[in-house]
Design an enzyme around this catalytic site. Structure first.
Site, PDB file in Angstrom:
ATOM      1  N   GLY A  12      65.486   2.919  43.322  1.00  0.00           N
ATOM      2  CA  GLY A  12      66.663   3.690  43.681  1.00  0.00           C
ATOM      3  C   GLY A  12      68.431   3.511  42.899  1.00  0.00           C
ATOM      4  O   GLY A  12      68.539   3.718  43.042  1.00  0.00           O
ATOM      5  N   VAL A  13      67.778   3.019  41.523  1.00  0.00           N
ATOM      6  CA  VAL A  13      69.310   2.766  41.068  1.00  0.00           C
ATOM      7  C   VAL A  13      69.529   3.696  39.939  1.00  0.00           C
ATOM      8  O   VAL A  13      70.312   4.212  39.407  1.00  0.00           O
ATOM      9  CB  VAL A  13      69.769   1.012  40.028  1.00  0.00           C
ATOM     10  N   GLY A  14      68.712   4.780  40.185  1.00  0.00           N
ATOM     11  CA  GLY A  14      69.430   5.676  39.265  1.00  0.00           C
ATOM     12  C   GLY A  14      68.242   5.769  37.852  1.00  0.00           C
ATOM     13  O   GLY A  14      68.275   6.635  36.385  1.00  0.00           O
ATOM     14  N   THR A  16      65.188   7.255  36.635  1.00  0.00           N
ATOM     15  CA  THR A  16      64.665   8.817  36.863  1.00  0.00           C
ATOM     16  C   THR A  16      65.434   9.801  35.766  1.00  0.00           C
ATOM     17  O   THR A  16      65.797  10.096  34.779  1.00  0.00           O
ATOM     18  CB  THR A  16      63.794   9.211  37.441  1.00  0.00           C
ATOM     19  N   LYS A  37      55.820   8.647  32.747  1.00  0.00           N
ATOM     20  CA  LYS A  37      55.611   7.421  33.507  1.00  0.00           C
ATOM     21  C   LYS A  37      54.642   6.316  33.794  1.00  0.00           C
ATOM     22  O   LYS A  37      53.207   7.244  33.874  1.00  0.00           O
ATOM     23  CB  LYS A  37      56.367   8.597  34.325  1.00  0.00           C
ATOM     24  N   GLU A 107      59.235   5.024  31.663  1.00  0.00           N
ATOM     25  CA  GLU A 107      60.280   4.766  32.579  1.00  0.00           C
ATOM     26  C   GLU A 107      59.074   3.907  32.934  1.00  0.00           C
ATOM     27  O   GLU A 107      57.828   4.193  33.726  1.00  0.00           O
ATOM     28  CB  GLU A 107      60.634   6.020  33.204  1.00  0.00           C
ATOM     29  N   PRO A 197      77.648  10.213  36.322  1.00  0.00           N
ATOM     30  CA  PRO A 197      77.859  10.319  37.870  1.00  0.00           C
ATOM     31  C   PRO A 197      77.174  11.023  39.424  1.00  0.00           C
ATOM     32  O   PRO A 197      76.036  11.202  38.676  1.00  0.00           O
ATOM     33  CB  PRO A 197      79.121  11.961  37.765  1.00  0.00           C
ATOM     34  N   GLY A 199      75.229  12.242  41.726  1.00  0.00           N
ATOM     35  CA  GLY A 199      74.552  13.832  42.544  1.00  0.00           C
ATOM     36  C   GLY A 199      74.466  14.197  41.242  1.00  0.00           C
ATOM     37  O   GLY A 199      74.800  16.022  41.303  1.00  0.00           O
TER      38      GLY A 199
END
Length: 224
Positions: A12-14, A16, A37, A107, A197, A199
């Protein structure tokens, strides 16, 4: 056939979205890029990271394995009652995309030392392929420790970390986040590539304004 591995300091750290940015950046430099993946867990058919990367970049990818439960891959396979992923299988699969002019952007699942199979990690796969790494980190409180530990683990295994990339930074970062951005490079000893950034819904437009000099080391494709 060069490989580039993208790992995270955790889930959950970004990772992807960061992978999508790097894929699009390399493609915009004229490279033939294949996003991969290795293992997806906890997603329905037709959903998951490789599909998100395609949606964000327009570049289709490949996935080696997936499991139903949102767990570490070895635990998900065990719980599902199926054969765990074998090291030789995943290495052979990756080498099957052999093309000297292609860059395979891989990834991982979670962090660098998450077990993909019962007895090997993403770090072991990267080492077998002599692949450099990008470490994606969170940016808030506690992130410096996680980033430094991840880079240290990679270095101890003889892996090259090209850079650390912040996976997401809020529009109004708090004090810890702002100070962390200044400290990542100092504590990890590798270049900090900035933070993406929070979002962002697409990479085109954003990627055009970015520069990742370490990726320029990949051999440029011949002019056609």
């Amino acid at each position: 056939m060069p490989f580039l591995f993208v790992s995270g300091t955790g889930t959950g750290v970004g990772k992807t979205f960061s992978t999508a940015v790097l894929v699009r950046y390399l493609a915009d430099q004229g490279h033939d890029v294949l996003p991969v993946k290795l293992v997806q867990t906890g997603e329905l058919p037709g959903e998951g990271d490789i599909f998100n990367i395609e949606r964000l970049t327009g570049i289709a990818g490949e996935e080696f394995a997936r499991f139903k439960d949102p767990l570490a891959p070895n635990l998900a396979a065990r719980r599902e009652g199926v054969e765990p992923i074998q090291f030789d299988q995943i290495i052979s699969w990756l080498r099957g995309f052999d093309d000297p002019d292609r860059i395979i952007v891989v990834e991982g699942a979670g962090g660098l030392l998450v077990r993909l199979g019962e007895d090997f990690t993403l770090a072991d796969v990267a080492s077998a392929l002599n692949a450099p790494l990008v470490i994606v980190t969170s940016t808030g409180l506690g992130s410096l420790n996680a980033a430094e530990l991840s880079v240290e683990a990679a270095n101890r295994r003889g892996l090259t970390v090209l850079g650390v990339l912040g996976g997401s930074i809020p529009q109004n970062p708090d004090l810890a986040t702002m100070l962390n951005l200044e400290e990542f490079e100092r504590v990890t000893g590798v270049p900090f590539w900035g933070a993406l950034p929070e979002g962002l819904s697409r990479v085109e437009g954003f990627v055009e304004k970015q520069s990742f000099p370490a990726l320029d080391a990949f051999k440029k494709p011949p002019a056609r």
